[in-house]
Design a protein around this motif. Structure first.
Motif, PDB file in Angstrom:
ATOM      1  N   TRP A  16       0.692  10.860  -4.763  1.00  0.00           N
ATOM      2  CA  TRP A  16       1.548  11.342  -3.683  1.00  0.00           C
ATOM      3  C   TRP A  16       1.282  10.598  -2.390  1.00  0.00           C
ATOM      4  O   TRP A  16       2.195  10.338  -1.608  1.00  0.00           O
ATOM      5  CB  TRP A  16       1.349  12.843  -3.486  1.00  0.00           C
ATOM      6  N   VAL A  17       0.018  10.250  -2.157  1.00  0.00           N
ATOM      7  CA  VAL A  17      -0.320   9.466  -0.972  1.00  0.00           C
ATOM      8  C   VAL A  17       0.395   8.122  -1.010  1.00  0.00           C
ATOM      9  O   VAL A  17       0.960   7.664  -0.001  1.00  0.00           O
ATOM     10  CB  VAL A  17      -1.853   9.271  -0.874  1.00  0.00           C
ATOM     11  N   ALA A  18       0.364   7.479  -2.182  1.00  0.00           N
ATOM     12  CA  ALA A  18       1.030   6.182  -2.315  1.00  0.00           C
ATOM     13  C   ALA A  18       2.541   6.317  -2.104  1.00  0.00           C
ATOM     14  O   ALA A  18       3.147   5.516  -1.381  1.00  0.00           O
ATOM     15  CB  ALA A  18       0.738   5.589  -3.691  1.00  0.00           C
ATOM     16  N   PRO A  20      -0.535   0.066  11.681  1.00  0.00           N
ATOM     17  CA  PRO A  20      -1.384   1.116  12.254  1.00  0.00           C
ATOM     18  C   PRO A  20      -1.064   2.518  11.751  1.00  0.00           C
ATOM     19  O   PRO A  20       0.089   2.840  11.447  1.00  0.00           O
ATOM     20  CB  PRO A  20      -1.073   1.005  13.754  1.00  0.00           C
ATOM     21  N   PHE A  21      -2.097   3.343  11.649  1.00  0.00           N
ATOM     22  CA  PHE A  21      -2.003   4.796  11.470  1.00  0.00           C
ATOM     23  C   PHE A  21      -1.436   5.264  10.134  1.00  0.00           C
ATOM     24  O   PHE A  21      -1.418   6.472   9.886  1.00  0.00           O
ATOM     25  CB  PHE A  21      -1.174   5.424  12.599  1.00  0.00           C
ATOM     26  N   LEU A  22      -0.979   4.379   9.282  1.00  0.00           N
ATOM     27  CA  LEU A  22      -0.393   4.832   8.016  1.00  0.00           C
ATOM     28  C   LEU A  22      -1.427   5.568   7.176  1.00  0.00           C
ATOM     29  O   LEU A  22      -1.136   6.605   6.570  1.00  0.00           O
ATOM     30  CB  LEU A  22       0.172   3.637   7.240  1.00  0.00           C
ATOM     31  N   GLY A  23      -2.656   5.038   7.144  1.00  0.00           N
ATOM     32  CA  GLY A  23      -3.717   5.677   6.383  1.00  0.00           C
ATOM     33  C   GLY A  23      -4.245   6.947   7.011  1.00  0.00           C
ATOM     34  O   GLY A  23      -5.065   7.645   6.401  1.00  0.00           O
ATOM     35  N   LEU A  24      -3.804   7.250   8.212  1.00  0.00           N
ATOM     36  CA  LEU A  24      -4.183   8.504   8.872  1.00  0.00           C
ATOM     37  C   LEU A  24      -3.147   9.589   8.620  1.00  0.00           C
ATOM     38  O   LEU A  24      -3.484  10.723   8.256  1.00  0.00           O
ATOM     39  CB  LEU A  24      -4.336   8.272  10.376  1.00  0.00           C
ATOM     40  N   ILE A  25      -1.874   9.238   8.777  1.00  0.00           N
ATOM     41  CA  ILE A  25      -0.804  10.234   8.688  1.00  0.00           C
ATOM     42  C   ILE A  25      -0.666  10.787   7.272  1.00  0.00           C
ATOM     43  O   ILE A  25      -0.742  11.998   7.035  1.00  0.00           O
ATOM     44  CB  ILE A  25       0.545   9.620   9.119  1.00  0.00           C
ATOM     45  N   VAL A  26      -0.477   9.900   6.322  1.00  0.00           N
ATOM     46  CA  VAL A  26      -0.091  10.313   4.968  1.00  0.00           C
ATOM     47  C   VAL A  26      -1.193  11.106   4.255  1.00  0.00           C
ATOM     48  O   VAL A  26      -0.915  12.176   3.703  1.00  0.00           O
ATOM     49  CB  VAL A  26       0.342   9.087   4.147  1.00  0.00           C
ATOM     50  N   ALA A  82      10.199  14.457  -1.359  1.00  0.00           N
ATOM     51  CA  ALA A  82       9.758  13.240  -0.666  1.00  0.00           C
ATOM     52  C   ALA A  82       9.806  12.032  -1.600  1.00  0.00           C
ATOM     53  O   ALA A  82      10.163  10.919  -1.184  1.00  0.00           O
ATOM     54  CB  ALA A  82       8.349  13.431  -0.120  1.00  0.00           C
ATOM     55  N   ALA A  83       9.457  12.239  -2.887  1.00  0.00           N
ATOM     56  CA  ALA A  83       9.531  11.136  -3.854  1.00  0.00           C
ATOM     57  C   ALA A  83      10.976  10.682  -4.046  1.00  0.00           C
ATOM     58  O   ALA A  83      11.251   9.465  -4.125  1.00  0.00           O
ATOM     59  CB  ALA A  83       8.935  11.579  -5.185  1.00  0.00           C
ATOM     60  N   ALA A  84      11.903  11.624  -4.115  1.00  0.00           N
ATOM     61  CA  ALA A  84      13.318  11.269  -4.253  1.00  0.00           C
ATOM     62  C   ALA A  84      13.815  10.527  -3.019  1.00  0.00           C
ATOM     63  O   ALA A  84      14.576   9.547  -3.124  1.00  0.00           O
ATOM     64  CB  ALA A  84      14.151  12.528  -4.490  1.00  0.00           C
ATOM     65  N   VAL A  85      13.400  10.988  -1.843  1.00  0.00           N
ATOM     66  CA  VAL A  85      13.789  10.302  -0.603  1.00  0.00           C
ATOM     67  C   VAL A  85      13.226   8.883  -0.580  1.00  0.00           C
ATOM     68  O   VAL A  85      13.908   7.933  -0.169  1.00  0.00           O
ATOM     69  CB  VAL A  85      13.306  11.100   0.624  1.00  0.00           C
ATOM     70  N   THR A  86      11.985   8.719  -1.045  1.00  0.00           N
ATOM     71  CA  THR A  86      11.377   7.385  -1.088  1.00  0.00           C
ATOM     72  C   THR A  86      12.165   6.458  -2.014  1.00  0.00           C
ATOM     73  O   THR A  86      12.395   5.278  -1.689  1.00  0.00           O
ATOM     74  CB  THR A  86       9.915   7.478  -1.562  1.00  0.00           C
ATOM     75  N   ALA A  87      12.595   6.969  -3.164  1.00  0.00           N
ATOM     76  CA  ALA A  87      13.407   6.160  -4.072  1.00  0.00           C
ATOM     77  C   ALA A  87      14.716   5.744  -3.409  1.00  0.00           C
ATOM     78  O   ALA A  87      15.162   4.591  -3.551  1.00  0.00           O
ATOM     79  CB  ALA A  87      13.691   6.940  -5.352  1.00  0.00           C
ATOM     80  N   ALA A  88      15.325   6.661  -2.664  1.00  0.00           N
ATOM     81  CA  ALA A  88      16.557   6.320  -1.943  1.00  0.00           C
ATOM     82  C   ALA A  88      16.299   5.268  -0.878  1.00  0.00           C
ATOM     83  O   ALA A  88      17.125   4.366  -0.655  1.00  0.00           O
ATOM     84  CB  ALA A  88      17.157   7.581  -1.317  1.00  0.00           C
ATOM     85  N   ALA A 112       1.628   1.479   0.111  1.00  0.00           N
ATOM     86  CA  ALA A 112       0.720   2.162  -0.819  1.00  0.00           C
ATOM     87  C   ALA A 112      -0.730   1.769  -0.552  1.00  0.00           C
ATOM     88  O   ALA A 112      -1.627   2.626  -0.549  1.00  0.00           O
ATOM     89  CB  ALA A 112       1.106   1.816  -2.253  1.00  0.00           C
ATOM     90  N   ALA A 113      -0.974   0.480  -0.308  1.00  0.00           N
ATOM     91  CA  ALA A 113      -2.350   0.006  -0.113  1.00  0.00           C
ATOM     92  C   ALA A 113      -2.989   0.618   1.127  1.00  0.00           C
ATOM     93  O   ALA A 113      -4.138   1.085   1.083  1.00  0.00           O
ATOM     94  CB  ALA A 113      -2.362  -1.519  -0.003  1.00  0.00           C
ATOM     95  N   MET A 114      -2.274   0.627   2.249  1.00  0.00           N
ATOM     96  CA  MET A 114      -2.872   1.133   3.480  1.00  0.00           C
ATOM     97  C   MET A 114      -3.016   2.651   3.446  1.00  0.00           C
ATOM     98  O   MET A 114      -3.964   3.209   4.015  1.00  0.00           O
ATOM     99  CB  MET A 114      -2.039   0.695   4.681  1.00  0.00           C
TER     100      MET A 114
END
Length: 325
Positions: A273-275, A249-255, A14-20, A64-66
């Motif tokens: 990892w949450v960020a 919306p919902f970002l702080g719920l899902i992750v 997931a971290a690699a995908v985020t970098a992409a 990251a903040a939410m």
């Protein structure tokens, strides 16, 4: 391989995908900005630093903040279904933005952020105060209370905005889009990066607070001060992001729930990892909104709201199955 180990292997991917996704966010758009253009075309290079870099940074900071705000809210309420959207914090921030528009239409972004943060702080304290006066044995009661309070505040905001002909201005807040982010406008989001770092440094306090007031007090934690500090941090993140980019919306719920399922409830271990996953999810929604109806855009908040609502229902069903089992 055990199930938990399989889940942990997903996180580096997931971290690699985020970098992409970060790279894609820098390159995707109506204006052609390729690596070759950046090296040879001064106009493309100027557009890259005026628009693409600020937009991508705002997505990173807001995501990251939410996501981190969701972790804090879940710890201080001891409930996995709570985040700024389901606690009414975002709706109170919207009311603060409307109050700023009514009282001082020409007010700058920084005073608006202070007002939105103050309203979010008061609204979240009200939510926490209500929770202390009701039974929280049923996990779903807590987000339902927050959703109802948020709906009331949202209705008041809509009524006042319609009365004073400010519905169009408030719709920009609700859209949660990043198309208007340029250099010179996104910089206040650096404040939420500071908040995220502070949450990480104080993560052990929020972990202990998540065990409940009695146990936290027994081990020497000032529970009320920790809750107040958490509420203040969430209010700052929500107020700043609401003014700069709008409703997310919902970002702080899902992750946080996804990371918690993989790694448990240690806040300090989970926060990086949450960020990362929060940034990746918001970037993915923004990129989808940019490309699916190009050259028009669907705001990232619209796509995130649809995804978040579906995940929220799945989490509720999962919780129901666990209770019945």
């Amino acid at each position: 391989m055990p199930s938990r180990m399989r889940r942990r292997t997903v996180l580096p991917v997931a971290a690699a995908v985020t970098a992409a996704l970060v790279v894609a966010s820098l390159l995707v758009g109506e204006f052609d900005i390729s690596l070759g253009a950046l090296l040879t075309d001064p106009v493309a290079r100027e557009m890259f630093f005026i628009s693409r870099v600020p937009r991508t940074l705002s997505l990173i900071f807001a995501g990251a903040a939410m996501a981190v705000s969701g972790v804090v809210m879940q710890m201080i309420t001891q409930n996995k279904f709570v985040e700024p959207t389901t606690a009414g914090t975002s709706q109170w921030a919207g009311l603060g933005i409307l109050a700023a528009l009514l009282l001082a239409p020409n007010l700058g972004p920084m005073p608006k952020m202070l007002i939105a943060t103050a309203f979010a702080f008061v609204g979240t304290l009200l939510f926490v105060g209500v929770l202390r006066r009701i039974s929280m044995e049923q996990q779903l009661v807590v987000p339902l209370v927050g959703i109802m309070l948020g709906a009331v505040v949202g209705a008041i905001t809509t009524f006042l905005a319609g009365t004073f002909d400010l519905l169009q201005s408030m719709s920009a807040w609700r859209s949660g889009g990043f198309s208007g982010i340029v250099r010179g406008f996104y910089e206040p989001l650096w404040a939420v990066v500071v908040i995220a770092v502070l949450v990480y440094l104080l993560a052990h306090r929020f972990t202990v607070a998540g065990l409940g007031k009695d146990l936290a007090t027994t081990v020497g934690l000032n529970y009320d001060a920790t809750v107040l500090l958490g509420v203040a941090m969430v209010a700052v993140c929500t107020g700043v992001t609401s003014v700069v980019v709008g409703f997310i919306p919902f970002l702080g719920l899902i992750v946080p729930n996804i990371v918690s399922m993989a790694l448990g409830d240690d806040v300090r271990r989970n926060l990086p990892w949450v960020a990362v996953l929060g940034v990746g999810l918001l970037l993915a929604c923004d990129l989808l909104g940019r490309t699916v109806v190009a050259p028009m855009e669907i705001p990232a908040a619209v796509i995130l709201g649809a995804v978040g609502a579906a995940v929220f229902v799945l989490l509720v069903l999962r919780q129901r199955r666990r209770v019945l089992a």
